[in-house]
Design a protein around this motif. Structure first.
Motif, PDB file in Angstrom:
ATOM      1  N   SER A 157     -46.451   9.306 -11.887  1.00  0.00           N
ATOM      2  CA  SER A 157     -46.205  10.693 -12.288  1.00  0.00           C
ATOM      3  C   SER A 157     -46.319  11.669 -11.127  1.00  0.00           C
ATOM      4  O   SER A 157     -46.977  11.404 -10.119  1.00  0.00           O
ATOM      5  N   ASP A 217     -49.687   5.429 -15.672  1.00  0.00           N
ATOM      6  CA  ASP A 217     -49.103   6.758 -15.854  1.00  0.00           C
ATOM      7  C   ASP A 217     -49.378   7.642 -14.638  1.00  0.00           C
ATOM      8  O   ASP A 217     -48.480   8.344 -14.153  1.00  0.00           O
ATOM      9  N   THR A 218     -50.605   7.618 -14.151  1.00  0.00           N
ATOM     10  CA  THR A 218     -50.979   8.444 -12.996  1.00  0.00           C
ATOM     11  C   THR A 218     -50.170   8.062 -11.764  1.00  0.00           C
ATOM     12  O   THR A 218     -49.701   8.913 -11.012  1.00  0.00           O
ATOM     13  N   LYS A 227     -46.741  15.497 -12.062  1.00  0.00           N
ATOM     14  CA  LYS A 227     -47.749  16.385 -12.628  1.00  0.00           C
ATOM     15  C   LYS A 227     -48.997  15.600 -13.006  1.00  0.00           C
ATOM     16  O   LYS A 227     -48.932  14.622 -13.758  1.00  0.00           O
ATOM     17  N   ASN A 228     -50.130  16.012 -12.453  1.00  0.00           N
ATOM     18  CA  ASN A 228     -51.412  15.317 -12.653  1.00  0.00           C
ATOM     19  C   ASN A 228     -51.372  13.866 -12.199  1.00  0.00           C
ATOM     20  O   ASN A 228     -52.178  13.046 -12.634  1.00  0.00           O
ATOM     21  N   GLY A 229     -50.409  13.564 -11.317  1.00  0.00           N
ATOM     22  CA  GLY A 229     -50.246  12.178 -10.870  1.00  0.00           C
ATOM     23  C   GLY A 229     -50.311  12.035  -9.363  1.00  0.00           C
ATOM     24  O   GLY A 229     -50.578  12.990  -8.623  1.00  0.00           O
ATOM     25  N   GLY A 281     -39.529  15.203 -17.883  1.00  0.00           N
ATOM     26  CA  GLY A 281     -40.723  14.371 -17.973  1.00  0.00           C
ATOM     27  C   GLY A 281     -40.618  13.146 -17.091  1.00  0.00           C
ATOM     28  O   GLY A 281     -39.665  12.982 -16.312  1.00  0.00           O
ATOM     29  N   THR A 282     -41.592  12.253 -17.221  1.00  0.00           N
ATOM     30  CA  THR A 282     -41.668  11.072 -16.359  1.00  0.00           C
ATOM     31  C   THR A 282     -40.752   9.951 -16.824  1.00  0.00           C
ATOM     32  O   THR A 282     -40.126   9.264 -16.010  1.00  0.00           O
ATOM     33  N   GLN A 328     -34.845  14.707  -8.805  1.00  0.00           N
ATOM     34  CA  GLN A 328     -35.362  13.374  -9.125  1.00  0.00           C
ATOM     35  C   GLN A 328     -34.274  12.522  -9.777  1.00  0.00           C
ATOM     36  O   GLN A 328     -33.651  12.940 -10.752  1.00  0.00           O
ATOM     37  N   ASP A 348     -40.768  20.100  -9.292  1.00  0.00           N
ATOM     38  CA  ASP A 348     -40.697  19.324 -10.537  1.00  0.00           C
ATOM     39  C   ASP A 348     -40.160  20.194 -11.676  1.00  0.00           C
ATOM     40  O   ASP A 348     -40.685  20.176 -12.780  1.00  0.00           O
ATOM     41  N   GLN A 385     -48.262  14.482  -6.891  1.00  0.00           N
ATOM     42  CA  GLN A 385     -48.296  15.904  -7.243  1.00  0.00           C
ATOM     43  C   GLN A 385     -48.261  16.836  -6.039  1.00  0.00           C
ATOM     44  O   GLN A 385     -47.538  17.834  -6.035  1.00  0.00           O
TER      45      GLN A 385
END
Length: 450
Positions: free
Chosen positions: A200, A196-197, A202-204, A102-103, A313, A85, A207
């Motif tokens: 995503s 969002d999770t 990162k933190n999603g 970012g997302t 991505q 990422d 991950q």
């Protein structure tokens, strides 16, 4: 026909069935598992390719709040790595290709505000939903009467924001927004923390990747009691009496006190029940079609996009390529690009010949990444709608007026039969963590009766 006896018969050796078996074994209960496929793992499928790459053709990622999967990872000492990422993501919209980080893709300010507000609204609404009883929300019937697409038409004003939101929906549900009810979407988002999770890295939900694959993990969990699992035994009939159940496959007749069904809802009505399933349960399973997901892997000699400061991505508006990820890791020099084709796109794409599918994907990746993308050392795709014992992925979906009318039947036992499967989970429904929790719950229901 061979006859067997056990305390608990589990149907399905995916994550839910194996989780139920694990809990029963730890409690000292005798059990057997019948699995229709020639392998365990259900909707996970890991393959070691001739190019040297290891790929997950089914479920792949683990997010940081999927605690039950992490317990298995730690128990089996399974190695993991983070999804790549770093660098710039790419957005192709119309004739323009732009970079962003970012997302959320970099788009014009008005569309960006529109998209951000819509995601905030959906997160706020989903935060109000009870994942155990979503049908009891004060506006449940109102939300369930409309599709998510109807909500989008009312709350998204720009074409670009609406299109990107739809791509996000396809990525999460493997379905179009017009196929699912708003209430079901809100339940699903809340079940996985929030929208969002679910979109995503990162933190999603995207991950972490398991070395050896997600099927490798479930194999490790079950490896010491594989003798309890009977493969190539699709269940044909299930008869219940006061004493328990009798299940028949082509080669086995199994008598048990209790049964756990841990298979996709769409398959439950293919079983001959005696007495028949309660009509509301039968109706529920008729109205829970699977999503349509196709995964395409492009294996390259190196991850050349990293050298160009790209993350791998892509978000694209051009059929069939909508979303890609770099899923390679440091143990290999190979570049592994994962392309998702989902929803109605997947249903149409799989009807094409493989060479045509490959040509279309490579043309679109080359358009974005340049000539290096034109010649992978290996191409592989997998469509889950063709899997007889899944009929789709990632999960069973609900259209309008299903969750409120029939949803309360999801987890209700039928005499001696208990129901597991990720679709029945309250937390992380549709994901591996939800499958594990559902298996644990169904086993606990049986253990609590003794």
């Amino acid at each position: 026909m061979k006859e067997l006896n056990t305390d608990v018969l589990i149907i399905g050796a995916g994550y839910a069935g194996i989780a139920a078996a694990k809990k029963l074994r730890e409690a000292g209960k005798d059990f057997l598992v019948l699995e229709a496929r020639d392998r365990i793992g259900g909707r996970t499928l890991t393959e070691n390719l001739s190019s040297g790459a290891t790929v997950d053709l089914g479920a792949k990622w683990v997010g940081p709040t999927q605690h039950l999967v992490w317990e298995w990872i730690k128990e089996t000492q399974t190695a993991t790595y983070d999804t790549y990422d770093q660098g710039k993501n790419l957005l192709k919209f119309g004739d323009k290709i732009s970079a962003y980080t970012g997302t959320i893709p970099k788009i014009d300010p008005i569309s960006l505000i529109d998209l951000g507000l819509a995601i905030s609204k959906i997160n706020r609404l989903s935060g109000q939903i009870s994942t155990s009883e979503p049908w009891n929300h004060p506006k449940a019937k109102e939300y369930d009467a409309m599709t998510l697409a109807t909500w989008m038409d009312k709350h998204l004003w720009t074409a670009k924001a609406k299109h990107l939101f739809e791509i996000g929906i396809q990525t999460v549900f493997a379905a179009d927004a017009s196929e699912i009810s708003l209430l079901f979407a809100l339940f699903y988002f809340k079940s996985g923390d929030n929208m969002d999770t679910l979109i995503s890295i990162k933190n999603g939900a995207q991950q972490t990747i398991l070395k050896g694959g997600t099927q490798g993990l479930v194999k490790k969990i079950a490896e010491t009691w594989m003798d309890k699992i009977h493969l190539n035994e699709p269940l044909m009939s299930l008869t219940q009496s006061d004493e328990g159940i009798m299940a028949e496959s082509a080669h086995l007749r199994v008598k048990a006190k209790k049964c756990i069904l841990a298979i996709p809802p769409v398959l439950i009505n293919t079983i001959g029940f005696n007495p028949p399933l309660p009509q509301q349960k039968a109706q529920l399973y008729q109205r829970m079609p699977m999503g349509a997901a196709m995964k395409v892997y492009l294996i390259y000699p190196t991850p050349f996009w990293r050298e160009l400061s790209f993350s791998g991505q892509i978000v694209s508006d051009e059929y069939p390529l909508k979303v890609t990820f770099d899923v390679g890791h440091a143990d290999t020099d190979l570049g592994i690009l994962l392309v998702f084709v989902e929803g109605n796109d997947a249903r149409n794409f799989i009807d094409l010949e493989e060479q045509e599918r490959k040509k279309m994907i490579l043309e679109r990746v080359e358009k974005i990444f340049g000539h290096q993308a034109a010649n992978p050392v290996q191409y592989l795709d997998k469509c889950w709608t063709e899997e007889v014992y899944s009929r789709g992925c990632y999960t069973g979906l609900m259209g309008p007026n299903t969750l409120t009318q029939l949803g309360p039947q999801l987890r209700v036992p039928f005499k001696h039969v208990h129901f597991a499967g990720t679709e029945t989970a309250e937390k992380w429904s549709g994901y591996l963590d939800g499958a594990i929790s559902s298996g644990y719950r169904a086993a606990s229901e049986i253990l609590s009766q003794n």
